[in-house]
Design a protein around this motif. Sequence first.
Motif, PDB file in Angstrom:
ATOM      1  N   GLY A 154       0.805  -1.220   0.000  1.00  0.00           N
ATOM      2  CA  GLY A 154       0.000   0.000   0.000  1.00  0.00           C
ATOM      3  C   GLY A 154       0.836   1.267   0.000  1.00  0.00           C
ATOM      4  O   GLY A 154       0.818   2.048  -0.959  1.00  0.00           O
ATOM      5  N   ALA A 155       1.615   1.446   1.070  1.00  0.00           N
ATOM      6  CA  ALA A 155       2.353   2.705   1.234  1.00  0.00           C
ATOM      7  C   ALA A 155       3.483   2.856   0.240  1.00  0.00           C
ATOM      8  O   ALA A 155       3.848   3.979  -0.129  1.00  0.00           O
ATOM      9  CB  ALA A 155       2.900   2.790   2.662  1.00  0.00           C
ATOM     10  N   ILE A 156       4.065   1.739  -0.217  1.00  0.00           N
ATOM     11  CA  ILE A 156       5.277   1.830  -1.033  1.00  0.00           C
ATOM     12  C   ILE A 156       5.039   1.421  -2.489  1.00  0.00           C
ATOM     13  O   ILE A 156       5.240   2.213  -3.410  1.00  0.00           O
ATOM     14  CB  ILE A 156       6.408   0.990  -0.400  1.00  0.00           C
ATOM     15  N   TRP A 157       4.583   0.177  -2.722  1.00  0.00           N
ATOM     16  CA  TRP A 157       4.447  -0.275  -4.118  1.00  0.00           C
ATOM     17  C   TRP A 157       3.368   0.499  -4.858  1.00  0.00           C
ATOM     18  O   TRP A 157       3.587   0.947  -5.988  1.00  0.00           O
ATOM     19  CB  TRP A 157       4.163  -1.767  -4.170  1.00  0.00           C
ATOM     20  N   ALA A 158       2.173   0.630  -4.252  1.00  0.00           N
ATOM     21  CA  ALA A 158       1.091   1.349  -4.932  1.00  0.00           C
ATOM     22  C   ALA A 158       1.490   2.798  -5.182  1.00  0.00           C
ATOM     23  O   ALA A 158       1.215   3.358  -6.245  1.00  0.00           O
ATOM     24  CB  ALA A 158      -0.198   1.283  -4.117  1.00  0.00           C
ATOM     25  N   MET A 159       2.149   3.422  -4.170  1.00  0.00           N
ATOM     26  CA  MET A 159       2.625   4.797  -4.359  1.00  0.00           C
ATOM     27  C   MET A 159       3.567   4.865  -5.563  1.00  0.00           C
ATOM     28  O   MET A 159       3.442   5.753  -6.418  1.00  0.00           O
ATOM     29  CB  MET A 159       3.365   5.255  -3.091  1.00  0.00           C
ATOM     30  N   HIS A 160       4.495   3.907  -5.618  1.00  0.00           N
ATOM     31  CA  HIS A 160       5.474   3.895  -6.700  1.00  0.00           C
ATOM     32  C   HIS A 160       4.796   3.743  -8.060  1.00  0.00           C
ATOM     33  O   HIS A 160       5.080   4.508  -8.997  1.00  0.00           O
ATOM     34  CB  HIS A 160       6.468   2.746  -6.480  1.00  0.00           C
ATOM     35  N   PHE A 161       3.895   2.791  -8.176  1.00  0.00           N
ATOM     36  CA  PHE A 161       3.305   2.512  -9.480  1.00  0.00           C
ATOM     37  C   PHE A 161       2.403   3.649  -9.945  1.00  0.00           C
ATOM     38  O   PHE A 161       2.415   4.031 -11.121  1.00  0.00           O
ATOM     39  CB  PHE A 161       2.531   1.194  -9.431  1.00  0.00           C
ATOM     40  N   ILE A 162       1.633   4.215  -9.015  1.00  0.00           N
ATOM     41  CA  ILE A 162       0.777   5.355  -9.384  1.00  0.00           C
ATOM     42  C   ILE A 162       1.646   6.542  -9.814  1.00  0.00           C
ATOM     43  O   ILE A 162       1.343   7.240 -10.781  1.00  0.00           O
ATOM     44  CB  ILE A 162      -0.143   5.748  -8.211  1.00  0.00           C
ATOM     45  N   ALA A 163       2.753   6.762  -9.089  1.00  0.00           N
ATOM     46  CA  ALA A 163       3.650   7.861  -9.433  1.00  0.00           C
ATOM     47  C   ALA A 163       4.334   7.616 -10.775  1.00  0.00           C
ATOM     48  O   ALA A 163       4.603   8.563 -11.528  1.00  0.00           O
ATOM     49  CB  ALA A 163       4.689   8.049  -8.332  1.00  0.00           C
ATOM     50  N   MET A 164       4.628   6.360 -11.090  1.00  0.00           N
ATOM     51  CA  MET A 164       5.202   6.042 -12.398  1.00  0.00           C
ATOM     52  C   MET A 164       4.204   6.393 -13.504  1.00  0.00           C
ATOM     53  O   MET A 164       4.567   6.950 -14.548  1.00  0.00           O
ATOM     54  CB  MET A 164       5.550   4.555 -12.472  1.00  0.00           C
ATOM     55  N   LEU A 165       2.935   6.060 -13.269  1.00  0.00           N
ATOM     56  CA  LEU A 165       1.897   6.365 -14.250  1.00  0.00           C
ATOM     57  C   LEU A 165       1.654   7.867 -14.361  1.00  0.00           C
ATOM     58  O   LEU A 165       1.153   8.351 -15.381  1.00  0.00           O
ATOM     59  CB  LEU A 165       0.600   5.644 -13.879  1.00  0.00           C
ATOM     60  N   ALA A 166       2.010   8.609 -13.300  1.00  0.00           N
ATOM     61  CA  ALA A 166       1.860  10.065 -13.326  1.00  0.00           C
ATOM     62  C   ALA A 166       2.903  10.726 -14.212  1.00  0.00           C
ATOM     63  O   ALA A 166       2.737  11.876 -14.625  1.00  0.00           O
ATOM     64  CB  ALA A 166       1.971  10.636 -11.908  1.00  0.00           C
TER      65      ALA A 166
END
Length: 247
Positions: free
Chosen positions: A56-68
């Motif tokens: 939640g805090a790390i992987w999802a943040m990373h992937f959403i930010a990559m898509l950003a």
Amino acid sequence: MPMQLSYNWLLVLLSYAVSVLGSFTALQLAVAIPVATTHHQKTAAVAMAGGAMGLGAIWAMHFIAMLACDSSMQVTYDPALTALSALVAFAACSAGLMLVGSGLFSWLRLLAAGTCMGLGVASMHYLGMAAMMMPAVTSYNMGLVIISLIIAVVASMVALWLAFNLRGPLQMITSALVMGMAVCGMHYTGMAAARFEDNGGQLPDGYATGLRGDNLGLTIFVIVATLLVLMLVLYYWRQRYRSSLNI
């Protein structure tokens, strides 16, 4: 020439929001680790807290930010490497929580756990970067890569210390906000370390079958945020139920 990157600021904000929510959930769930009385209870507590933090805090943040991130070209993501990066984040966070939550607290134990977790988080990030498939060649500024590793280790040590030393709701909310900033700081430092150069339009193998979608970032945020909220609701319900049995 290197590509100029721009960002979808809605997804940037959502990446921070999911990191804060994941951190808060993990801090709440981690309370159960040192007080677990059986191996099964401890394993379950570590898995829940490790999932909230790692996925939640790390992987999802990373992937959403990559898509950003918009590199002005269509990017897809290798499913196997993306899944592996999620597994690495979960395993690293679970290992760090298990190490610190088992036995008496010590700064040496915190250093070892933070290093393990931090290197795992950094590995997740750069695996996620390697999962990007696009007509470009990626290179790295090693100085910024090292700084991102240091941020990951320090942030992990802070997260683990907070998980076992803070109990009040206000303190946990403040800690989650700080952790969200630290996780985002690591990610965007790692992104700043990357240099993308057009390779003349040559697409990598597997490009067509990679993960992509205009609303993929928003979809991941909704799914992960919903799961984290459900974990919190379940946690509070169990705490309330156990308290009622003691009355």
